[in-house]
Structures are given as structure tokens and as C-alpha cells.
Write a protein that holds these residues in place. Structure first.
Motif, PDB file in Angstrom:
ATOM      1  N   LYS A 212     -23.350  67.280  29.453  1.00 10.52           N
ATOM      2  CA  LYS A 212     -23.245  67.837  28.116  1.00 10.52           C
ATOM      3  C   LYS A 212     -23.992  66.948  27.122  1.00 10.52           C
ATOM      4  N   GLU A 213     -25.000  67.508  26.499  1.00 15.32           N
ATOM      5  CA  GLU A 213     -25.754  66.796  25.480  1.00 15.32           C
ATOM      6  C   GLU A 213     -25.149  67.070  24.105  1.00 15.32           C
ATOM      7  N   PRO A 214     -25.302  66.117  23.167  1.00 17.29           N
ATOM      8  CA  PRO A 214     -24.802  66.365  21.805  1.00 17.29           C
ATOM      9  C   PRO A 214     -25.443  67.618  21.202  1.00 17.29           C
ATOM     10  N   GLN A 215     -24.597  68.453  20.622  1.00 17.04           N
ATOM     11  CA  GLN A 215     -25.084  69.679  20.006  1.00 17.04           C
ATOM     12  C   GLN A 215     -24.932  69.584  18.486  1.00 17.04           C
ATOM     13  N   MET A 216     -26.063  69.460  17.800  1.00 13.93           N
ATOM     14  CA  MET A 216     -26.025  69.377  16.351  1.00 13.93           C
ATOM     15  C   MET A 216     -25.907  70.783  15.769  1.00 13.93           C
ATOM     16  N   ARG A 217     -24.902  71.001  14.916  1.00 17.58           N
ATOM     17  CA  ARG A 217     -24.701  72.305  14.294  1.00 17.58           C
ATOM     18  C   ARG A 217     -25.600  72.483  13.083  1.00 17.58           C
ATOM     19  N   ASN A 218     -25.604  71.476  12.223  1.00 18.00           N
ATOM     20  CA  ASN A 218     -26.416  71.528  11.017  1.00 18.00           C
ATOM     21  C   ASN A 218     -26.478  70.139  10.398  1.00 18.00           C
ATOM     22  N   GLN A 219     -27.277  70.003   9.357  1.00 20.63           N
ATOM     23  CA  GLN A 219     -27.415  68.734   8.654  1.00 20.63           C
ATOM     24  C   GLN A 219     -27.016  68.917   7.191  1.00 20.63           C
ATOM     25  N   VAL A 220     -26.180  68.015   6.691  1.00 26.52           N
ATOM     26  CA  VAL A 220     -25.822  68.010   5.277  1.00 26.52           C
ATOM     27  C   VAL A 220     -26.808  67.080   4.573  1.00 26.52           C
ATOM     28  N   GLU A 221     -27.624  67.634   3.731  1.00 29.56           N
ATOM     29  CA  GLU A 221     -28.686  66.868   3.086  1.00 29.56           C
ATOM     30  C   GLU A 221     -28.222  66.312   1.737  1.00 29.56           C
ATOM     31  N   LEU A 222     -27.983  65.021   1.701  1.00 30.82           N
ATOM     32  CA  LEU A 222     -27.713  64.302   0.457  1.00 30.82           C
ATOM     33  C   LEU A 222     -28.624  63.090   0.408  1.00 30.82           C
ATOM     34  N   SER A 223     -28.888  62.619  -0.793  1.00 31.61           N
ATOM     35  CA  SER A 223     -29.694  61.409  -0.915  1.00 31.61           C
ATOM     36  C   SER A 223     -28.881  60.202  -0.448  1.00 31.61           C
ATOM     37  N   SER A 224     -29.593  59.130  -0.138  1.00 35.32           N
ATOM     38  CA  SER A 224     -28.895  57.919   0.314  1.00 35.32           C
ATOM     39  C   SER A 224     -27.937  57.405  -0.753  1.00 35.32           C
ATOM     40  N   GLY A 225     -28.331  57.564  -2.030  1.00 33.51           N
ATOM     41  CA  GLY A 225     -27.456  57.133  -3.117  1.00 33.51           C
ATOM     42  C   GLY A 225     -26.186  57.956  -3.181  1.00 33.51           C
ATOM     43  N   GLU A 226     -26.310  59.268  -2.953  1.00 28.31           N
ATOM     44  CA  GLU A 226     -25.139  60.138  -2.982  1.00 28.31           C
ATOM     45  C   GLU A 226     -24.203  59.832  -1.815  1.00 28.31           C
ATOM     46  N   TRP A 227     -24.801  59.623  -0.626  1.00 27.50           N
ATOM     47  CA  TRP A 227     -23.956  59.254   0.515  1.00 27.50           C
ATOM     48  C   TRP A 227     -23.274  57.909   0.250  1.00 27.50           C
ATOM     49  N   ASN A 228     -24.004  56.992  -0.324  1.00 29.23           N
ATOM     50  CA  ASN A 228     -23.434  55.672  -0.600  1.00 29.23           C
ATOM     51  C   ASN A 228     -22.272  55.765  -1.580  1.00 29.23           C
ATOM     52  N   ALA A 229     -22.382  56.684  -2.560  1.00 31.10           N
ATOM     53  CA  ALA A 229     -21.289  56.853  -3.528  1.00 31.10           C
ATOM     54  C   ALA A 229     -20.020  57.339  -2.826  1.00 31.10           C
ATOM     55  N   ILE A 230     -20.174  58.269  -1.891  1.00 26.55           N
ATOM     56  CA  ILE A 230     -19.019  58.784  -1.137  1.00 26.55           C
ATOM     57  C   ILE A 230     -18.450  57.701  -0.229  1.00 26.55           C
ATOM     58  N   HIS A 231     -19.341  57.022   0.513  1.00 24.42           N
ATOM     59  CA  HIS A 231     -18.881  56.004   1.461  1.00 24.42           C
ATOM     60  C   HIS A 231     -18.197  54.840   0.739  1.00 24.42           C
ATOM     61  N   THR A 232     -18.759  54.450  -0.395  1.00 26.22           N
ATOM     62  CA  THR A 232     -18.170  53.341  -1.145  1.00 26.22           C
ATOM     63  C   THR A 232     -16.768  53.704  -1.640  1.00 26.22           C
ATOM     64  N   GLY A 233     -16.631  54.928  -2.123  1.00 20.25           N
ATOM     65  CA  GLY A 233     -15.308  55.373  -2.558  1.00 20.25           C
ATOM     66  C   GLY A 233     -14.306  55.341  -1.432  1.00 20.25           C
ATOM     67  N   MET A 234     -14.712  55.785  -0.240  1.00 23.02           N
ATOM     68  CA  MET A 234     -13.817  55.781   0.917  1.00 23.02           C
ATOM     69  C   MET A 234     -13.480  54.355   1.345  1.00 23.02           C
ATOM     70  N   ARG A 235     -14.471  53.469   1.257  1.00 24.10           N
ATOM     71  CA  ARG A 235     -14.197  52.069   1.601  1.00 24.10           C
ATOM     72  C   ARG A 235     -13.192  51.469   0.637  1.00 24.10           C
ATOM     73  N   GLN A 236     -13.320  51.792  -0.641  1.00 23.49           N
ATOM     74  CA  GLN A 236     -12.414  51.242  -1.649  1.00 23.49           C
ATOM     75  C   GLN A 236     -10.990  51.796  -1.497  1.00 23.49           C
ATOM     76  N   VAL A 237     -10.879  53.015  -0.966  1.00 19.03           N
ATOM     77  CA  VAL A 237      -9.541  53.561  -0.665  1.00 19.03           C
ATOM     78  C   VAL A 237      -8.805  52.629   0.286  1.00 19.03           C
ATOM     79  N   VAL A 238      -9.499  52.203   1.335  1.00 19.05           N
ATOM     80  CA  VAL A 238      -8.877  51.361   2.356  1.00 19.05           C
ATOM     81  C   VAL A 238      -8.686  49.932   1.846  1.00 19.05           C
ATOM     82  N   GLU A 239      -9.642  49.440   1.074  1.00 22.33           N
ATOM     83  CA  GLU A 239      -9.516  48.082   0.535  1.00 22.33           C
ATOM     84  C   GLU A 239      -8.281  47.947  -0.352  1.00 22.33           C
TER      85      GLU A 239
END
Length: 954
Positions: free
Chosen positions: A834-861
């Protein structure tokens, strides 16, 4: 004279008559000699070896493929065993049914005497009240009824067949025109035959199961029906010794399906069983080699990978004698084994997650049980609900942990007897009070004691369920109906008499003396009927026990002592003596049992009693663990269902057969906020620096929704990172409101449409891809503003949330999740990977992804208990209220390590109070996965010390 004699002799000898006579004599001598040899010299030998040979072709099933985890650890395999089969070798005569039923009854007795059980895959069983009940519903039930009544299609069922009760189906199949399971009152005629008579209901079902299975083979001669599998050597011996009495019965070598560590993997792997008509029809469209004798996957991987696991059949020519015994075989074609399945699961991780979930659930229970009779939920928030210890005592009865029927046995112990005597007295008093209410007192429902409100409500439900009150005739707009159900201002006497007057009562179900009975007579018979039904009704019995416990007629100490008397807990002699001597209170004793997992959350079936967790590889979509608590033993479901165990599972209030990871949907709460953030970015509503001000309440819609911080302050101005960190509802309310703006006017529908668009990008509009049964997710279709924080009608499974957070973790690649790693043949040759099956890609800029990831990191911190974790984690909590009288659902989604994600985790604890508990649970799993803590320190087989929740209601 001599010459004359000579001449006559010569003439005689030379005549044709003489020659013919001599020839006949010689032939007679030869025949006599041969007959003498056959009958006298070798008669017994030839008689013993004389057999009528009948030739037939017989298929031989190939062994089923094995199932392994990703590391080659065995999870499912086949084991050689002996099975008992029966063939229809009975001559057609009026005694055929009698002889066949007698043989089956004798065979069942032999099996049970040696501790073995018969196959019980019939679609009818006995319910808790000892009544026949269907074990399937909806389309499966209609298909079963069609098979019973000989209809090719469900549409061919007559109305009385379509609506037949389980009791009616059993009576029909036991009847004269079918299997004649019963006894005759005098002569062997239809008029004197009583279906089911002479057998207990349990015995009827056992015989009926075998007869019905034989019937599905259309009674083909010498086609065996399996009666029991994996039988003991004692059973093999006794059946072989009695083979002459058990016509058509054989012992055959067979394989049985076995599962390793079943409780942890059963919801995923499923189990096997005999194919039914609907399954056969579908399977034959792909492979016409299937027949009604085949064993197939019924659930889980066993079902979804059936075509790979099922072996290839062999064949042989079989000669059988006149009593159906095989005497010769030829033309043997060897069957081929099925293929082996390797799952993506890690066996050790799966087991560790299950144990951690159980310990955390026990810890939540332990932290929220209080030493009181009752707790009023009306004036507290869902996160503050407590569990009275009296509810714990009753839970042991309510979830059938304590065996009430044993109270009546001669072997009942001291406390069992005392409790039962108290119950009989209380029951007599309850029945007397109810009868007085129904005939004389006639107290309105609102003025009844709570206990008797419960009893009378149950009586009405029972009358509806039994069809005595016809739901189709009852008018829900009728004022008297409303007076009973809503206003509660009339008595049960008045309501039932009104039902009779309105012809809502099916009088055919009552034992009326005459079809022209008046209302008074009907009412009297109705009351007699309901008391007859209540006499041995387990649910009503439990209600009486509940109020006996609440009234201290049954003490907590007695409940604890019964746990010992029925050997339901395994504790030290010292602990037992403390209870017996009253050195510890019943409250302390019970809390210790919960703390030490002597009594599990699943057994209590109180909130919380179930949980789920899914762990994925963020770079492939492989599922590393898919845990559903509680599990069950699929060994008892395969190879012929253990009827007693199946009945126990069906009545278990913790619902262990439901896969909570794939078949439980709840609101996602604030875990949904990354979807909303994505919608905001993509629709141009926000960027990484946009701020909205939180004042604790959003006033643009009515009624105004509030932030969780309302009443304690506000969040002030936040950007998207801060909104995720603080789980600020107002920020996402504002964003959703703006998503819904069309030409300056707010449209909830427009907002919902955009939210759904981005939910779809995260795979939240369809099942996740795992190869087992899964409920489809539900994206909210109401109130865009509240839907943006995971409320509205948003409902997702844990595996759906796992797919979603996997997409977040890898910054936008949405995979179809999978449980299948590869398939090999029995020799190890790779057939499919079984090979990985990609359904689709969510296109956001690196800055937008970083804003989401940083918020999630701060939740745990912000969570102090994560500070000592050597792996950085990013996540999002979610708390979802479903019922104000029950605790909140607790959710947590995360990934780790933060800077280079390997795994994503979704955890749900249904009615688990606070997302903080889900986050704590996940921390332990991450510690295990990255080998940060010694396993013995992490998994202690005791309730986890959780302490108070520190998380906000988000």
C-alpha cells in the motif's frame, strides 16, 4: 434284454434331454456351492463389508490467511481443531423431524456435558427478560424474515410476515409445517402437536439454530452442517463411541480462527463467521466459488480484506455408504492457503494506548466520585458534575456485573440471600402500591413520588414496546395524551382507560373472556397483563433495586460483600478481611477497587466509560494505532458465536462492540478552529497580523454567543496565533460572521458554505480511508458563527480528526488514511504494497502555516504538565457539551515533534469532563512512543492521578 437296456441307456445318454439335465444339475451344484460359500462360509464377513456406495464431489476449504502488525507480530491465525457436523441422511417419512430433532437434542446434551457449546448464529436470542428477541434490525431483519418465510426478495414479504415478532417466528419454525420442534399431546397429528413444548426456550433455540442451518443447505444429502467447533477431546471420544446412535453426526478435522491479544484489536480486526444469504449474494458477484458453508469475515479487516484472506478451495471425490459415512476418497485436489495481511499498526503501541486510556478513565472516575446519595446537575456546569457513590453501587447491578439470578440459587451466599429476601418484600410492596394506584388511589403523575413516576413511565413504555398500545393509532396532538406525557396532570388509571376508549389498545394481546368485553373488563385484563409482564422483567427489577439502594434498604457494604461472594474481584485476603470486619467503609473499599482497576470503567458504564485514540504517520497516512475502549474478545465471536457472551455484549451499557474511534461522532469543539483559520486566510478575511478584539461576547447576532472567558474577563485584541493559543471564541465568531457577508448583509448559509469548503480540504466531509467500518462525518449545516468554533451540527469521528490533524501537521497534504501495509502469499512473496494516497493539498503560505503551528505550539506550552516532556508538541484542545446533565466531551489533537513532525494524535474521551484530561492522556502516549519514560512507570495498572483540570471550557 441286456441289449434292450443297453440300447435304451445309449439312447438316453445321447439324447438332448439327458445332456440338458446333466448341465442343469451341474449348474445347480455350482450355484448351491456358491450360495453355501457366500452365506455359510463367508456370510458374516461379506455382510460386514457390504455397503452401498454413493459418489459425490466435495469441496475442501483452504486455510485463511494470517494477519500481522507492521513488525510481523501475529494478530490472527488458524489452529487445527475438531468440529462436530451433522448431515441429512434421514429418510423422508412422518418420523423424520422427530428422529432428527431427537438426535440433535442428544448431541447438544453430549456437547454441553463436556463443556462445549453449539454454534449460535441464529438471528433470534433470549433477551434479559427471557423473551425471544431479534439480534438484528432494519434491512438485516427483513432479509432474515424473507429467508424464514421462503421469499426471494424482501419485497415479497406479506405484511404479517414483515411485522412478525421473534416469538411468532420461533413458533412458525418449530411448527408442523416446518421443523416440528415440540411434542405431541396424543397421536402423531398436526392437531395434537404443540410447538416448542417439551423443551426450554434455550433448548428450542439451540435445536432451531441447527435445523435452520441445515435448511439453508436445502437439505442436500451428505452436505454437512457444523454444529460445534473446537470441541474437546472428551467430546470427540463420546461422539465416536455413540456414532451408531447419532445418525449423520461426524467428527471432522477443521481449523478455527484465533486472535492474539484480542481485546485490544477486536474493533479493528473483527471476526469471522458463517456466511449469510446477503453476504453470499454479494461475495458471489466477485467469486462464484463461495457457498453457504463458507466462513467469511464478518467485521473489520476480516471483512474488508476477505478476498485476500480467503483461501482457494480444493476438492475430492467422496464415496459414502448408506448411512452417510465416508468409505473412500479419490481425485484429491489440494486447497491453497489465503494470503497474509500486514497492518500498519504497531502492536505494542496499540496495547500501550489502550492501557493508558483505561487508566486515565479510571482516574477521571476516581477524581469525580463523591460519598453521597445524589447529585443535582441542574445548577452546575457540565465540567463540575459529580458521581454519587450510590450510583456506583447501582451500576454494578445495572450493567449486569452482579448476577441477580444467582441470588435465587441454593448456592447463594449470606449477603446474596439477605438482599434477595429484601427485594422480594420490596417488590411485593411496590406491586401492591401500583395496583392500588391503578384501581383506587389514582394519583396524578406530577404528585407521585419520583420512584413511582419511574415505575409508571416504564409501564407505559413497556406497553408501547409490546404492541399493546398501538403507536400508529395514538394521536400525539390529543389533549389527554399531552396531559399524561407533557403536563403530567392525570393518573395512569385515567390515561390507560382513555387509551381503551380511543381504541389505542390492541385487545387481541389480552386474555379477554369475550370479544365483546366492556371497558372495565378490558382495563382489568390490561392490568393483569402488565403485572404478568413485570413479574420477571429484569429492567423493572433493576429499577426496584435502584431505589432499595437509594433508601438504604440495600447497603453499600452488602454490594461490596456480594462482589466477594460472586468472585467478581481478585483482591488480597487482607483487603477482604478489612471489609468483612468493617475496618474500611464501603465507600473506601469501592474507591480502592476503582483505583486498582479491580472494577474497570467499562464495567461501571458511568461517565466516562469509553474513549478512543488514533495515531498516524504524518508523512504517509499510515495508522500506527487505532484504539477503542472498551474492547471485546473476538475469539468468542469467531468459529460460531458464543451466544451467552454475545448476549452479554449486547446488554453491556458501555457498548464494547462499537468502535469508538470510527463509529462515535461528537462535536469537535475548538479542535475545529484550524479549519476556520484556513477559511479566513483563503477567503482574505484575515492575514497573519489581523486582530479582532474579544470583549467576552459577540453581539452581531442574536442571541449573542459568548467566549469561554466570559464572566472572568476578556482576551482583548488577538491575531490568529493568539486566538488559537487562547482558544478565543469571539475571534472565530467575528471571522465566521465576515465569511457570511454578502453585499454587506450577513448570510449564515454563505458562511456555512465556505466553512464546508475548507472542512472538505481537510478530509472532513467523507470517511478517512481506513479499511474498516466508519461513520461518515457531518459538517455543520446551521449557524455559521457557532459552527466556526466546532459547534452547530459539526460531528466527527476520532479517525476523521486524526486525518485532519495529520494534514495540519505536514502543512497541507491530506492523505487517505490506511490500516494496510502490505499483502503477501503464504511463502512471503509480496503481492501488494500500500502506497501513500494523497487526497488533496491545502495551499497556504509558509507564513500562514507558521501562524497556525505557532498557535498550536503555544497551546501546549501553556500546560505545565507538558513542560518536562523532552519532545516538543503542538496541539489543540476541544471541549464539547452534548447534554447539560452529563459531563462534556474531552478532545485533544496534536503532533510531535513540533519542528519535524513524525506522528499526529487525536484523542477523545466521551463525557470526559475537560479537554485537559484528553491532553494529559495524550502526553503519556507521546512519552511512550518516543521512549521518554520507563514503561513500568507509565503503565501501572492503576487509576492515573489526574488532579483537578486546569483547562478552560473551550
Amino acid at each position: 434284454m441286456f441289449e434292450d437296456f443297453k440300447e435304451n441307456l445309449i439312447n438316453t445318454i445321447t439324447s438332448r434331454t439327458f445332456v440338458l439335465t446333466i448341465a442343469m444339475i451341474l449348474i445347480a451344484v455350482v450355484i448351491i456351492e456358491r450360495i453355501f460359500d457366500l452365506q455359510i462360509v463367508h456370510g458374516e464377513e461379506y455382510l460386514d463389508s457390504f455397503e452401498t456406495k454413493i459418489m459425490k464431489e466435495r469441496t475442501i476449504s483452504g486455510s485463511r490467511g494470517c494477519i500481522y502488525d507492521r513488525n510481523g507480530n501475529l494478530l490472527a491465525y488458524n489452529e487445527l481443531a475438531h468440529s462436530v457436523t451433522i448431515e441429512d441422511v434421514y429418510e423422508n417419512s412422518k418420523m423424520k423431524n422427530y428422529n432428527l430433532n431427537s438426535t440433535i437434542a442428544t448431541l447438544i446434551q453430549m456437547l454441553e456435558k463436556n463443556g462445549d457449546t453449539t454454534v449460535r448464529d441464529f438471528k433470534i436470542d433470549l433477551d434479559d427478560n427471557g423473551r425471544y428477541a431479534f439480534t438484528v434490525e432494519d434491512t438485516q431483519l427483513l432479509r432474515f424474515l424473507a429467508d424464514v418465510y421462503g421469499c426471494l426478495s424482501i419485497d415479497d414479504l406479506k405484511e404479517q410476515e414483515r411485522t412478525a415478532t421473534a416469538e411468532e417466528v420461533v413458533e412458525y419454525l418449530c411448527g408442523w409445517s416446518r421443523f416440528r420442534i415440540g411434542e405431541y399431546t396424543s397421536e402423531d397429528t398436526k392437531d395434537t402437536f404443540i410447538p416448542g413444548n417439551g423443551y426450554t426456550k434455550e433448548e428450542v433455540l439451540k435445536i432451531l439454530t441447527i435445523r435452520y442451518d441445515m435448511n439453508t443447505n436445502s437439505y442436500q444429502k451428505y452436505i454437512a452442517t457444523t454444529v460445534a467447533t473446537d470441541v474437546s477431546e472428551e467430546t470427540v471420544a463420546v461422539i465416536m463411541e455413540n456414532c451408531n446412535e447419532l445418525e449423520g453426526v461426524s467428527i471432522v478435522e477443521d481449523t478455527v480462527r484465533k486472535y492474539v491479544d484480542s481485546i485490544y484489536f477486536a474493533p479493528i480486526i473483527g471476526y469471522t463467521g458463517k456466511v449469510d444469504q446477503e453476504e453470499l449474494k454479494e461475495l458471489q458477484t466477485k467469486n462464484n466459488a463461495y457457498d453457504l458453508n463458507d466462513t467469511v469475515g464478518k467485521l473489520g479487516i476480516e471483512k474488508s480484506m476477505e478476498s485476500w484472506l480467503q483461501g482457494k478451495k480444493g476438492s475430492e471425490t467422496v464415496f459414502v455408504n448408506n448411512v452417510g459415512k465416508v468409505i473412500e476418497t479419490s481425485n484429491y485436489v489440494e486447497p491453497a492457503a489465503g494470503n497474509d495481511i500486514y497492518l500498519t499498526l504497531d502492536k505494542d503501541l496499540q496495547i500501550a494506548c489502550y492501557k493508558i486510556l483505561e487508566e486515565k478513565l479510571a482516574g477521571i472516575l476516581y477524581s469525580n466520585i463523591i460519598n453521597t446519595k445524589e447529585f443535582n446537575t441542574e445548577n452546575v456546569t457540565s465540567s463540575k458534575i459529580k458521581i454519587p457513590i450510590y450510583d456506583v453501587y447501582f451500576a454494578l447491578i445495572n450493567n449486569n456485573i452482579i448476577n441477580l439470578s444467582h441470588f435465587e440459587e441454593t448456592t447463594a451466599a449470606e449477603n446474596e440471600k439477605a438482599v434477595y429476601d429484601s427485594f422480594l418484600a420490596r417488590k411485593e410492596d411496590v406491586f401492591a402500591t401500583l395496583r392500588e394506584e391503578l384501581f383506587n388511589t389514582k394519583t396524578t403523575y406530577e404528585n407521585l413520588k419520583k420512584e413511582y413516576q419511574v415505575y409508571e413511565s416504564y409501564i407505559v413504555r413497556m406497553l408501547y414496546n409490546n404492541g399493546v398500545l398501538d403507536k400508529e393509532k395514538v394521536d400525539p396532538e390529543d389533549q389527554t395524551y399531552i396531559a399524561w406525557t407533557t403536563d403530567e396532570v392525570i393518573s395512569l388509571n385515567e390515561y390507560l382507560n382513555y387509551c381503551i376508549a380511543q381504541n389505542w389498545v390492541d385487545v387481541t394481546k389480552l386474555s379477554l373472556d369475550s370479544q365483546y368485553s366492556d371497558t372495565e373488563e378490558i382495563y382489568r385484563k390490561l392490568v393483569d397483563y402488565l403485572f404478568g409482564q413485570l413479574e420477571n422483567n429484569l429492567d423493572f427489577t433493576k429499577s426496584i433495586y435502584k431505589y432499595m439502594i437509594k433508601d438504604d434498604v440495600i447497603s453499600g457494604r452488602q454490594i461490596c460483600m456480594i462482589l466477594l461472594e460472586q468472585n467478581l474481584i481478585d483482591i488480597s485476603e487482607e483487603e477482604q478481611n478489612k471489609l468483612i470486619s468493617s475496618a474500611v467503609s464501603s465507600y473506601t473499599f469501592m474507591m480502592d477497587r476503582i483505583k486498582n482497576l479491580d472494577i474497570t470503567p467499562a464495567q461501571l458504564a458511568l461517565d466516562p466509560c469509553n474513549a478512543s485514540m488514533v495515531i498516524t504517520d504524518v508523512n504517509t497516512g499510515d495508522v500506527l494505532a487505532l484504539v477503542s475502549y472498551p474492547g471485546y474478545d473476538n475469539n468468542k465471536m469467531a468459529n460460531g458465536v458464543d451466544a451467552e457472551y454475545f448476549a452479554q455484549l449486547r446488554s453491556d451499557l458501555s457498548s464494547p462492540m462499537l468502535n469508538y474511534a470510527t463509529q462515535q461522532r461528537t462535536a469537535p469543539g475548538s479542535t475545529f478552529k484550524m479549519v476556520s483559520a484556513t477559511a479566513g486566510f483563503k477567503e482574505g478575511i484575515i492575514n497573519t497580523t489581523t486582530t479582532f478584539v474579544c470583549n467576552g461576547q459577540f453581539n452581531e447576532i442574536d442571541p449573542p454567543p459568548r467566549c469561554w472567558i466570559y464572566g472572568r474577563g476578556s482576551h482583548g485584541a488577538l491575531n490568529v496565533t493568539g486566538a488559537i493559543k487562547n482558544s478565543c471564541n469571539v475571534f472565530f465568531y467575528e471571522m465566521a460572521y465576515r465569511l457570511g457577508m454578502v453585499d454587506g448583509v450577513y448570510s449564515s448559509e454563505a458562511g456555512l458554505e465556505k466553512l464546508q469548503k475548507y472542512a472538505d480540504m481537510y478530509g472532513l466531509t467523507e470517511t478517512s480511508g481506513v479499511e474498516i467500518e466508519e461513520y461518515a462525518p457531518q459538517v455543520s449545516n446551521t449557524d455559521a458563527v457557532r459552527s466556526a468554533i466546532g459547534q452547530g451540527t459539526n460531528n466527527y469521528t476520532t479517525v476523521s480528526l486524526a486525518r485532519y490533524v495529520t494534514t495540519v501537521a505536514n502543512s497541507g497534504t491530506c492523505y487517505d488514511l490506511t490500516l494496510i501495509d502490505k499483502v503477501t502469499d503464504r511463502s512471503g512473496n509480496l503481492l501488494m504494497e500500500k502506497e501513500p494516497q494523497m487526497r488533496n493539498q491545502v495551499e497556504l503560505s509558509s507564513g500562514e502555516w507558521n501562524a497556525i503551528h505557532t498557535g498550536m505550539r503555544q497551546v501546549v506550552e501553556a500546560k505545565s504538565y507538558y513542560s518536562d516532556l523532552k519532545v516538543q508538541v503542538a496541539g489543540k484542545t476541544g471541549t464539547a457539551e452534548e447534554n447539560k446533565n452529563r459531563a462534556n466531551h474531552a478532545l485533544f489533537v496534536c503532533y510531535a515533534p513540533y519542528d519535524n513532525p513524525e506522528i499526529a494524535v487525536a484523542t477523545r474521551i466521551a463525557y470526559g469532563y475537560s479537554s485537559d484530561y484528553a491532553a494529559r492522556t495524550t502526553k503519556d502516549v507521546i512519552s511512550y512512543y518516543f521512549d521518554l519514560v520507563d514503561e513500568d512507570d507509565l503503565i501501572t495498572d492503576t487509576a492515573s492521578e489526574l488532579g483537578a483540570s486546569t483547562a478552560q471550557t473551550d
